[in-house]
Write a protein that holds these residues in place. Sequence first.
Motif, PDB file in Angstrom:
ATOM      1  N   ALA A 104       0.842  -1.208   0.000  1.00 24.86           N
ATOM      2  CA  ALA A 104       0.000   0.000   0.000  1.00 24.86           C
ATOM      3  C   ALA A 104       0.874   1.254   0.000  1.00 24.86           C
ATOM      4  O   ALA A 104       0.536   2.257  -0.646  1.00 24.86           O
ATOM      5  N   MET A 105       2.012   1.214   0.705  1.00 24.36           N
ATOM      6  CA  MET A 105       2.960   2.342   0.693  1.00 24.36           C
ATOM      7  C   MET A 105       3.566   2.495  -0.711  1.00 24.36           C
ATOM      8  O   MET A 105       3.717   3.596  -1.219  1.00 24.36           O
ATOM      9  N   TRP A 106       3.926   1.360  -1.317  1.00 25.49           N
ATOM     10  CA  TRP A 106       4.514   1.338  -2.665  1.00 25.49           C
ATOM     11  C   TRP A 106       3.571   1.996  -3.663  1.00 25.49           C
ATOM     12  O   TRP A 106       4.000   2.760  -4.526  1.00 25.49           O
ATOM     13  N   ALA A 107       2.286   1.709  -3.539  1.00 25.13           N
ATOM     14  CA  ALA A 107       1.303   2.246  -4.483  1.00 25.13           C
ATOM     15  C   ALA A 107       1.202   3.766  -4.400  1.00 25.13           C
ATOM     16  O   ALA A 107       0.807   4.417  -5.368  1.00 25.13           O
ATOM     17  N   ARG A 108       1.566   4.345  -3.272  1.00 21.49           N
ATOM     18  CA  ARG A 108       1.478   5.795  -3.099  1.00 21.49           C
ATOM     19  C   ARG A 108       2.704   6.533  -3.627  1.00 21.49           C
ATOM     20  O   ARG A 108       2.690   7.755  -3.737  1.00 21.49           O
ATOM     21  N   ALA A 123       6.968  11.565   0.856  1.00 26.67           N
ATOM     22  CA  ALA A 123       5.823  10.793   0.361  1.00 26.67           C
ATOM     23  C   ALA A 123       5.374   9.761   1.396  1.00 26.67           C
ATOM     24  O   ALA A 123       4.174   9.554   1.604  1.00 26.67           O
ATOM     25  N   LEU A 124       6.331   9.123   2.055  1.00 24.35           N
ATOM     26  CA  LEU A 124       5.990   8.111   3.061  1.00 24.35           C
ATOM     27  C   LEU A 124       5.394   8.749   4.318  1.00 24.35           C
ATOM     28  O   LEU A 124       4.511   8.168   4.945  1.00 24.35           O
ATOM     29  N   ASN A 125       5.863   9.944   4.695  1.00 27.78           N
ATOM     30  CA  ASN A 125       5.319  10.617   5.880  1.00 27.78           C
ATOM     31  C   ASN A 125       3.842  10.982   5.702  1.00 27.78           C
ATOM     32  O   ASN A 125       3.124  11.121   6.685  1.00 27.78           O
ATOM     33  N   ASP A 132       8.306   7.100  11.222  1.00 26.36           N
ATOM     34  CA  ASP A 132       9.522   6.329  10.964  1.00 26.36           C
ATOM     35  C   ASP A 132       9.614   6.016   9.468  1.00 26.36           C
ATOM     36  O   ASP A 132       9.497   4.864   9.053  1.00 26.36           O
ATOM     37  N   ALA A 133       9.848   7.060   8.669  1.00 24.03           N
ATOM     38  CA  ALA A 133       9.948   6.891   7.223  1.00 24.03           C
ATOM     39  C   ALA A 133      11.160   6.037   6.858  1.00 24.03           C
ATOM     40  O   ALA A 133      11.135   5.304   5.864  1.00 24.03           O
ATOM     41  N   ALA A 134      12.215   6.107   7.656  1.00 18.95           N
ATOM     42  CA  ALA A 134      13.417   5.323   7.363  1.00 18.95           C
ATOM     43  C   ALA A 134      13.116   3.826   7.428  1.00 18.95           C
ATOM     44  O   ALA A 134      13.588   3.051   6.592  1.00 18.95           O
ATOM     45  N   LEU A 135      12.321   3.407   8.406  1.00 19.14           N
ATOM     46  CA  LEU A 135      11.937   2.001   8.520  1.00 19.14           C
ATOM     47  C   LEU A 135      11.166   1.566   7.283  1.00 19.14           C
ATOM     48  O   LEU A 135      11.456   0.506   6.696  1.00 19.14           O
ATOM     49  N   LEU A 136      10.212   2.366   6.861  1.00 19.00           N
ATOM     50  CA  LEU A 136       9.422   2.042   5.672  1.00 19.00           C
ATOM     51  C   LEU A 136      10.294   2.025   4.424  1.00 19.00           C
ATOM     52  O   LEU A 136      10.182   1.118   3.594  1.00 19.00           O
TER      53      LEU A 136
END
Length: 179
Positions: A104-108, A123-125, A132-136
């Motif tokens: 779902a994160m990849w799709a964004r 984008a992840l935030n 924790d954008a680094a973890l993602l």
Amino acid sequence: MSKDLIPLATADISTFARNLNRHLASGRTPPSHLEMLNHLARASGFRNYQHLRAAHAAQARVEAAPEPTADFKLIEKTLHQFDTQGRLIRWPGKRQVQELALWAMWARLPAETPMEERDVNGALNLVHLFEDAALLRRSLIGMGLLQRNLDGSDYRRTEQRPPPEAQALIREVSQRRKP
């Protein structure tokens, strides 16, 4: 000979005609039926007529294969990790839920667009709440959903077809984002 209909398509008729002419010019007598089939197949990029038949049969088998079904229980578990706005609330404890949430994160992330680390983090935030954008980012790279240069200067989303569970989750999460 088989009576199966085998379609023959070519991207460039000029190249096809040139190749066919070259194959036909190599013999002095008119080609037999099988030789003509082989010439046509070679002119369109196959090794011979049998290669053309095998490729067509394989394509028919792949198209007739049943679509894999999704694990809706896993989708439901993963969907509980998202809020009503489609943002990931917390990092899931189970690995398979984590991986599905990463789809779902990849799709964004924007497709076919080079990004810097701060762009990926930004984008992840927007799509998670636990800061924790680094973890993602590292998890996306580890799963092969995101690529980066060795020096970390250029990130790019890896284009691939999501599995059925991920497709269903992406659809559900995107519907939550709509007002």
